[in-house]
Write an enzyme that holds these catalytic residues in place. Structure first.
Site, PDB file in Angstrom:
ATOM      1  N   LYS A 271     -33.043   3.400  32.342  1.00  0.00           N
ATOM      2  CA  LYS A 271     -33.113   4.806  31.922  1.00  0.00           C
ATOM      3  C   LYS A 271     -34.531   5.260  31.568  1.00  0.00           C
ATOM      4  O   LYS A 271     -34.822   6.452  31.584  1.00  0.00           O
ATOM      5  CB  LYS A 271     -32.203   5.047  30.714  1.00  0.00           C
ATOM      6  CG  LYS A 271     -30.727   4.996  31.051  1.00  0.00           C
ATOM      7  CD  LYS A 271     -29.902   5.404  29.844  1.00  0.00           C
ATOM      8  CE  LYS A 271     -28.435   5.193  30.104  1.00  0.00           C
ATOM      9  NZ  LYS A 271     -27.595   5.740  29.029  1.00  0.00           N
TER      10      LYS A 271
ATOM     11  N   GLY B 122     -27.724   1.304  14.085  1.00  0.00           N
ATOM     12  CA  GLY B 122     -28.287   0.846  15.357  1.00  0.00           C
ATOM     13  C   GLY B 122     -29.595   1.554  15.647  1.00  0.00           C
ATOM     14  O   GLY B 122     -29.838   2.667  15.139  1.00  0.00           O
TER      15      GLY B 122
HETATM   16  P1  ATR Z   1     -27.669   0.368  23.683  1.00  0.00           P
HETATM   17  O1  ATR Z   1     -28.427   0.857  24.868  1.00  0.00           O
HETATM   18  O2  ATR Z   1     -26.178   0.350  23.868  1.00  0.00           O
HETATM   19  O3  ATR Z   1     -28.077   1.059  22.445  1.00  0.00           O
HETATM   20  P2  ATR Z   1     -29.284  -1.870  22.856  1.00  0.00           P
HETATM   21  O4  ATR Z   1     -30.506  -1.042  23.103  1.00  0.00           O
HETATM   22  O5  ATR Z   1     -29.270  -3.280  23.317  1.00  0.00           O
HETATM   23  O6  ATR Z   1     -28.017  -1.181  23.549  1.00  0.00           O
HETATM   24  O7  ATR Z   1     -28.938  -1.799  21.283  1.00  0.00           O
HETATM   25  C1  ATR Z   1     -27.912  -2.536  20.695  1.00  0.00           C
HETATM   26  C2  ATR Z   1     -27.845  -2.205  19.215  1.00  0.00           C
HETATM   27  O8  ATR Z   1     -26.783  -2.961  18.620  1.00  0.00           O
HETATM   28  C3  ATR Z   1     -29.100  -2.576  18.437  1.00  0.00           C
HETATM   29  O9  ATR Z   1     -29.250  -1.686  17.361  1.00  0.00           O
HETATM   30  C4  ATR Z   1     -28.772  -3.982  17.932  1.00  0.00           C
HETATM   31  O10 ATR Z   1     -29.469  -4.387  16.773  1.00  0.00           O
HETATM   32  P3  ATR Z   1     -30.903  -5.149  16.894  1.00  0.00           P
HETATM   33  O11 ATR Z   1     -31.920  -4.078  17.147  1.00  0.00           O
HETATM   34  O12 ATR Z   1     -31.089  -5.814  15.593  1.00  0.00           O
HETATM   35  O13 ATR Z   1     -30.774  -6.116  18.052  1.00  0.00           O
HETATM   36  C5  ATR Z   1     -27.303  -3.806  17.587  1.00  0.00           C
HETATM   37  N1  ATR Z   1     -26.580  -5.090  17.572  1.00  0.00           N
HETATM   38  C6  ATR Z   1     -26.203  -5.817  18.643  1.00  0.00           C
HETATM   39  N2  ATR Z   1     -25.530  -6.927  18.249  1.00  0.00           N
HETATM   40  C7  ATR Z   1     -25.481  -6.885  16.896  1.00  0.00           C
HETATM   41  C8  ATR Z   1     -24.915  -7.728  15.889  1.00  0.00           C
HETATM   42  N3  ATR Z   1     -24.244  -8.844  16.203  1.00  0.00           N
HETATM   43  N4  ATR Z   1     -25.051  -7.360  14.606  1.00  0.00           N
HETATM   44  C9  ATR Z   1     -25.723  -6.233  14.271  1.00  0.00           C
HETATM   45  N5  ATR Z   1     -26.278  -5.380  15.158  1.00  0.00           N
HETATM   46  C10 ATR Z   1     -26.158  -5.693  16.459  1.00  0.00           C
END
Ligand code: ATR
Length: 290
Positions: free
Chosen positions: A71, A131
């Site tokens: 994107k 997030g």
């Molecule tokens: P998207 O495009 O769907 O937003 P992404 O950019 O990979 O996908 O973002 C995933 C989000 O979920 C991030 O905020 C991530 O937190 P981190 O920045 O700390 O990685 C969060 N996330 C994913 N797995 C997680 C988990 N097990 N616990 C807490 N936050 C999680």
């Protein structure tokens, strides 16, 4: 629908796209609108992005969607950006108009449409976003653009919540902001009007997880979870049990697709009606959303 020499092609590019619901949604719409058009999904590699875009131009593809992880990269290949795609800093929809590529972003508008359907305005609200990834970026900039009073971003990796807040402050210096780790101790829960989950916590297969406990929030908050696998996350179920207003991720997904169709077809569609029909179909036919 019969595919013939006049059939127009629309596409999705990303990686992975093999479980995407987009072909189901767009082909349903094309059928309903009696458009001689078809929508196909393609899994592509990063090094092929440029040649894929050039091929789309060469074979007269009318438009395409872009999903994770391209994107942002796609911005390098478009000639013009819409207000929303510039605001968000990402493109999910491209229209090819006489060889010119115009980049749009319907993620934020799809989010808003699902919100406004409940006749609720974001203006003056105190919003908490969980997030700080791509989805959080689209949604946070969209809600700030709607004139919210304050925005708090909590994320597992605190540095990412700080960076996103800095980005927002650059564009909207007057907005009241706060950030922290993914923990209720960083925020005065009673002040929050709208909670939006943009993390993947609670997504299939880890359906028993919740990104935050909701006991401390006021009963009259709105809880929005952008996850649609499962259709009802544990967060949404818990909020419903407490009588809170809830919005799940499927509406946003369908709306962002239909808003792309409006751009490509260059006319207004009966978006709410179509969204409900498509949602019903997805739910009744048990199309894989887990
Ligand atoms: P998207 O495009 O769907 O937003 P992404 O950019 O990979 O996908 O973002 C995933 C989000 O979920 C991030 O905020 C991530 O937190 P981190 O920045 O700390 O990685 C969060 N996330 C994913 N797995 C997680 C988990 N097990 N616990 C807490 N936050 C999680």
């Amino acid at each position: 629908m019969e595919i013939n020499s006049q059939t127009e092609l629309y596409c999705l590019i990303g990686n992975p796209v093999n479980k995407s619901l987009s072909p189901t949604i767009h082909n349903y719409l094309f059928n309903k609108e009696e458009e001689n058009a078809v929508y196909m999904a393609f899994n592509i590699e990063k090094e092929d992005l440029k040649s894929v875009v050039n091929s789309f131009k060469a074979i007269n593809v009318k438009g395409f969607n872009v999903t994770i992880p391209y994107k942002i990269d796609i911005i390098n290949f478009v000639d013009e950006l819409s207000y929303e795609s510039e605001l968000i800093g990402a493109v999910n929809t491209v229209k090819i108009d006489n060889g010119k590529l115009i980049g749009y972003n319907t993620d934020g508008l799809g989010f808003l449409k699902a919100f406004k359907e409940k006749s609720i305005s974001l203006k003056g609200k105190n919003v908490l976003i969980l997030g700080a990834g791509g989805a959080a970026q689209s949604i946070s900039l969209t809600v700030v653009n709607e004139g919210v009073k304050s925005l708090t971003i909590l994320n597992r990796t605190i540095s990412k919540s700080r960076e996103l807040i800095e980005k927002i402050k650059n564009k909207f210096p007057k907005i009241e902001t706060n950030y922290g780790g993914l923990n209720e101790k960083y925020v005065d829960l009673k002040k929050i009007d709208v909670l939006i989950n943009c993390t993947s916590v609670g997504m299939y297969p880890e359906v028993d997880k919740m990104p935050i406990e909701i006991n401390g929030f006021n009963k009259n908050i709105i809880v929005y979870d952008i996850i649609y696998k499962p259709l009802e996350t544990k967060l949404i179920k818990s909020a419903k049990e407490k009588g809170m207003i809830t919005i799940g991720g499927l509406d946003m997904l369908i709306y962002q697709a239909l808003l792309s169709d409006e751009i490509w077809l260059d006319r207004k569609l009966e978006i709410e009606k179509m969204k409900n029909e498509i949602k019903k179909r997805i739910l009744s036919e048990n199309i894989e959303v887990i």
